[in-house]
Design a protein around this motif. Structure first.
Motif, mmCIF file in Angstrom:
data_model
loop_
_atom_site.group_PDB
_atom_site.id
_atom_site.type_symbol
_atom_site.label_atom_id
_atom_site.label_comp_id
_atom_site.label_asym_id
_atom_site.label_seq_id
_atom_site.Cartn_x
_atom_site.Cartn_y
_atom_site.Cartn_z
ATOM 1 N N SER A 98 -4.345 -6.183 -13.053
ATOM 2 C CA SER A 98 -4.117 -7.600 -13.291
ATOM 3 C C SER A 98 -4.051 -8.400 -11.993
ATOM 4 O O SER A 98 -3.964 -9.620 -12.020
ATOM 5 N N VAL A 99 -4.071 -7.706 -10.848
ATOM 6 C CA VAL A 99 -3.988 -8.405 -9.557
ATOM 7 C C VAL A 99 -5.321 -8.289 -8.809
ATOM 8 O O VAL A 99 -6.018 -9.272 -8.606
ATOM 9 N N ARG A 147 4.413 -8.701 -10.625
ATOM 10 C CA ARG A 147 4.050 -7.321 -10.249
ATOM 11 C C ARG A 147 4.830 -6.881 -9.001
ATOM 12 O O ARG A 147 5.235 -5.737 -8.885
ATOM 13 N N ASP A 185 -4.179 -14.847 -11.018
ATOM 14 C CA ASP A 185 -3.780 -13.475 -10.716
ATOM 15 C C ASP A 185 -2.852 -13.429 -9.503
ATOM 16 O O ASP A 185 -1.968 -12.576 -9.416
ATOM 17 N N ALA A 198 0.870 -12.006 -9.620
ATOM 18 C CA ALA A 198 1.290 -10.954 -8.691
ATOM 19 C C ALA A 198 2.787 -11.036 -8.397
ATOM 20 O O ALA A 198 3.424 -10.038 -8.058
ATOM 21 N N GLU A 211 8.292 -5.985 -10.033
ATOM 22 C CA GLU A 211 8.288 -4.693 -10.737
ATOM 23 C C GLU A 211 8.083 -3.534 -9.768
ATOM 24 O O GLU A 211 8.749 -2.503 -9.853
ATOM 25 N N ALA A 212 7.135 -3.732 -8.839
ATOM 26 C CA ALA A 212 6.841 -2.663 -7.878
ATOM 27 C C ALA A 212 8.064 -2.400 -6.999
ATOM 28 O O ALA A 212 8.351 -1.250 -6.639
ATOM 29 N N LYS A 264 0.321 -0.558 -4.486
ATOM 30 C CA LYS A 264 0.685 -0.554 -5.903
ATOM 31 C C LYS A 264 0.363 -1.915 -6.545
ATOM 32 O O LYS A 264 -0.217 -1.985 -7.625
ATOM 33 N N VAL A 265 0.734 -2.972 -5.860
ATOM 34 C CA VAL A 265 0.521 -4.308 -6.420
ATOM 35 C C VAL A 265 -0.952 -4.688 -6.349
ATOM 36 O O VAL A 265 -1.547 -5.150 -7.323
ATOM 37 N N SER A 266 -1.566 -4.475 -5.183
ATOM 38 C CA SER A 266 -2.963 -4.894 -4.974
ATOM 39 C C SER A 266 -3.894 -4.266 -5.991
ATOM 40 O O SER A 266 -4.803 -4.913 -6.503
ATOM 41 N N GLU A 267 -3.676 -2.980 -6.249
ATOM 42 C CA GLU A 267 -4.613 -2.247 -7.116
ATOM 43 C C GLU A 267 -4.295 -2.418 -8.590
ATOM 44 O O GLU A 267 -5.039 -1.923 -9.444
ATOM 45 N N ASP A 268 -3.211 -3.092 -8.894
ATOM 46 C CA ASP A 268 -2.896 -3.336 -10.294
ATOM 47 C C ASP A 268 -4.075 -4.096 -10.914
ATOM 48 O O ASP A 268 -4.521 -5.111 -10.371
#
Ligand SMILES: Cc1ncc(C[n+]2csc(CCOP(=O)(O)OP(=O)(O)O)c2C)c(N)n1
Ligand code: SF4
Ligand code: SF4
Ligand SMILES: [Mg+2]
Lengths: 91, 391, 310
Positions: free
Chosen positions: B156-157, B232, B225, B229, B235-236, B150-154
């Motif tokens: 913004s990341v 992110r 970025d 993260a 949030e995740a 979820k975080v990696s593919e954001d």
């Protein structure tokens, strides 16, 4: 086209072609084609490493893209009828 | 559904739940059972992924970088020498912004040979632009693999992530794990649709030569970025809690630290032991707490700085960066720069040696002693056979 | 003998294109003047067409397509580390398959050092995985991008900065037999091709494209700077390499080896060597040693072809 890091694409991908590089400035010898001697065999077009021999349509005579031609001389060396000569660029 | 699973099984199941599209595997202890389980799931038709048998970890990572450009969600797992062999292409993965998720069964690196657990392999890779999540138990391994995607593919990341699993201690021990339902995972983790993506009709070059005029700016983007993260991840983690009913407190999990005088910063499975010891010492009225470093990259500098008010901070490193103290110790110390508390490094749990409750209790009592009498020594190798009879 | 180099002129009709017209390369790339690599690349792309995805490791091949944000090819290109061309191709193919994009040709394009030395393992792995891709090694016979160091594909006796001459040259066995190694590894199709024989190069590339599984092309790609020769001689020298037997053209297809270019009236290797100053230091004895090596190699190849037909 990019001013700051903020303008960059999110990952590093290319956005232009190398046509913008004026590799013709590397040249010390310039190929000159004598169209009277040219057989339109297109050997020069086949071997030019710099995509700098232009033949738009079959039957056309070749011309040279001097913006990009690096002056390697392959076209002249391999031209069967010897229609291409390399001439020194003015200093 | 509650299953009895090893952490390696939990990681493989998480990959399946994440609907990975391309997997590349290569065996190494104690990661191998992840690869084997992936193979079984693919051969039984439970997992619809392209499964590649690689001839090295370096190739596994290189293959995934290629696959990721095409827009596939990718997965591999490794450990130890395999991770070290990948070093070069770990940097490629982050440098060209491929959000690959990779469980790492944390282990020693030889020589001499030793197949057991410690954090040396992952700590060595702390500077390669990958996020690093350290898991405490098998449930957290499953959950963190999902969160990591979820975080990696954001957008913004767009950075890869390692999910660190303590070798053998977690990889090979069975624990109760709640396996989430697929439809909930689908709700949490949408499919991977990167932009830009390799497109045959709009031919571009990815990762080509870049000159000094723009290199710095691209590196700065990664730095920014990686920093971004942090938010992110929080949030995740929060969204995970909403959907699945459990979450982990973001980057650092504070356990009974509020009124603590001394706090031990620790990562991985040993944090579980440390929390139990805290409970037991609290019964004695001792004001001790644990800050579990869940995420080491990006580095939780704000969370660590919040511990500035504590009088004594201990940092437990399950590795040693030959030089001056463990890596976690040095980074925690630098995040606390300017505060006047005492910070001490405890090194232990190397090469498969247990980090026992007795060790942790010794550490806390040592920290309380420092509180009264001042720092005895900067770095303590816990459990070292030094003839002192201290442990 | 097929038409090679300047001989093209004698045979074919004037005013006709004997190779595909479609241009998938822009001018303005960064190759040295007279470099064989862009000739090879341009011919290959003409053969394969635009539904091609390529991946390249370190080497001149990573420099030639240009400096970001500019790019010289009209196909998608992925750059990666030096030793993993085969592996990255495997990954690209796997993802294309996962996405249902099966009509795309995947090409791993690497130099000789990136292939026969540091990249051999991942290429071998890709063959073993049965990756459906075309691996192309453009062979300039040394580590050129780092300034002409000896590779496993440097011919015996050639000067490089790490084989400056003297006793050491005799300690090498010469070019690794990469094509035969890959055949033993299980490759589906393999051929040697030469930029001086463009129609043949295109034909072999298209045959390779039509076959499923791992394929290999070995392209001789002269390097004027590393071979210490006049840049205008690139095609002429490449042609002599085949005409002297230094670089025979042959293929492996349907379990059989065959020459794709008969060498009639083979020329002495000296004609090839003397155009390149990388061979200038060789004594007459050493030159005849090279002649012997070539004679033996061709006899060996003949025997191999004979045996594969049985
Ligand atoms: C692991 C690794 N080692 C060394 C290098 C340095 N290096 C970059 S290009 C190159 C030479 C490439 O030679 P080759 O594959 O023959 O291609 P060429 O440059 O000759 O076209 C080397 C040694 C590298 N990039 N990576
Ligand atoms: S001199 Fe070289 S670069 Fe210029 S047109 Fe002739 S072959 Fe092309
Ligand atoms: S060094 Fe040789 S191979 Fe590399 S670009 Fe120059 S001529 Fe081509
Ligand atoms: Mg080379």
């Amino acid at each position: 086209m990019y001013e700051t890091y903020r303008d960059l694409p999110p990952i590093q991908i290319t956005t232009e072609s190398t046509k913008g590089n004026q590799t013709g400035t590397w040249r010390t010898f310039r190929p000159v084609i004598d169209l009277d001697k040219c057989d339109r065999c297109y050997t020069c077009w086949i071997f030019c490493p710099d995509v700098s021999i232009i033949v738009e349509e079959e039957g056309d005579y070749p011309s040279i893209d001097l913006i990009h031609c690096k002056g390697c001389g392959i076209c002249a060396n391999d031209c069967g009828p010897g229609a291409i000569t390399m001439e020194r660029e003015p200093l | 559904m509650i299953d009895a699973l090893t952490a390696n099984q939990a990681a493989a199941i998480a990959a399946k739940l994440a609907r990975i599209e391309v997997a590349a595997v290569y065996p190494i202890t104690p990661q191998t059972t992840i690869s084997e389980m992936m193979a079984e799931m693919v051969s039984r038709g439970e997992l619809d992924a392209r499964f590649m048998l690689m001839e090295s970890e370096h190739s596994a990572m290189s293959a995934l970088i290629g696959a990721s450009y095409v827009g596939a969600r990718t997965f591999t797992a490794t450990s130890s020498h395999g991770l070290a062999l990948m070093h070069e292409v770990l940097m490629w993965a982050s440098g060209v912004r491929r959000p690959i998720v990779m469980p790492v069964a944390a282990r020693t690196i030889g020589g001499p040979w030793n197949i057991w657990g410690e954090h040396m392999d992952v700590i060595t890779e702390r500077d390669v632009g990958w996020m690093q999540f350290y898991c405490e138990n098998n449930q957290e391994v499953l959950d963190t693999v999902l969160m990591a995607y979820k975080v990696s593919e954001d957008p913004s990341v767009m950075l890869p992530a390692m999910v660190v699993i303590d070798g053998f201690i977690l990889t090979h021990t069975v624990d109760a794990v709640s396996v989430p339902e697929q439809h909930l995972v689908d709700e949490y983790l949408p499919s991977f649709n990167p932009d830009p993506v390799l497109n045959i009709d709009d031919p571009r070059r990815f990762g080509g030569l870049i000159m000094p005029d723009w290199w710095t700016e691209f590196r700065y983007r990664i730095a920014l970025d990686m920093e971004g993260a942090k938010k992110r991840i929080q949030e995740a983690d929060a969204e995970f809690g909403k959907i699945f009913g459990r979450n982990y407190g973001g980057l650092v999990e504070n356990y009974r630290t509020d009124d603590a005088d001394v706090v031990l910063v620790i990562a991985g499975s040993a944090a579980g032991t440390a929390k139990e010891v805290v409970d037991h010492l609290r019964d004695e009225g001792l004001r001790v707490g644990v800050a579990r470093m869940r995420v080491f990259r990006p580095f939780p500098s704000e969370e660590i700085a919040e511990l500035n008010s504590k009088d004594v901070i201990g940092v437990f490193d399950r590795s040693y960066t030959f030089g001056d103290g463990g890596a976690m110790f040095n980074e925690v110390r630098s995040a606390m720069h300017g505060s006047d508390n005492i910070i001490k490094n405890y090194v232990g749990g190397l090469g498969g040696r247990d980090v026992t409750a007795a060790h942790i209790e010794w550490i806390f009592r040592n920290m309380l002693d420092i509180l009264d009498n001042g720092l005895d020594r900067k770095i303590e190798w816990v459990g070292l056979r030094d003839g002192s009879g201290r442990w | 003998m097929a038409r090679g180099g300047g001989e093209l002129i004698r045979e074919h009709m004037s005013g006709k294109f004997i190779i595909p017209r479609e241009e998938l390369m822009h001018p303005g790339h960064s190759a040295c003047p007279g470099c064989g690599e862009p000739i090879a690349m341009r011919l290959l792309l003409k053969a394969l067409g635009p539904r091609t995805v390529m991946n390249v490791p370190a080497g001149c091949c990573a420099v030639i397509p240009g400096v970001w944000p500019r790019y010289s090819l009209k196909i998608p290109l992925i750059d990666h580390a030096f030793e993993c061309t085969g592996a990255t191709s495997s990954g690209i193919r796997a993802a294309l398959d996962a996405k249902g994009m099966n009509d795309i040709t995947v090409v791993g394009w690497a130099g000789d050092g990136g292939t026969v030395d540091i990249g051999l393992q991942s290429l071998s792995g890709a063959i073993d995985r049965g990756t459906d891709f075309l691996y192309v090694m453009y062979d300039n016979e040394a580590y050129m991008n780092t300034g002409s160091q000896c590779s496993g594909s440097t011919p015996w006796g050639a000067w490089t900065t790490t084989t400056p001459g003297g006793n050491e040259i005799s300690h090498r066995t010469g070019k690794k037999r990469i094509l035969e190694m890959l055949v033993e590894n299980g490759i589906s199709y393999a051929a040697t091709v030469n930029i001086a024989f463009p129609e043949d190069l295109i034909k072999r590339a298209q045959i390779a494209q039509s076959i499923r599984g791992p394929k290999f092309l070995h392209i001789l790609s002269p390097c004027p700077s590393g071979w210490k020769m006049d840049p205008s001689k690139t095609v002429e020298v490449a042609k002599l390499a085949t005409q002297t037997g230094m670089f025979p053209l042959y293929e492996y297809r349907d379990s059989q080896y065959q020459f794709t270019e008969e060498i009639k009236d083979r020329k002495p290797v000296e004609e090839y060597l003397r155009l390149q100053r990388r061979f200038r230091h060789l004594s007459p004895t050493q030159i005849s040693e090279i002649q012997n090596l070539v004679d033996n190699r061709l006899r060996e190849l003949d025997a191999r072809m004979e045996a594969s037909r049985k």
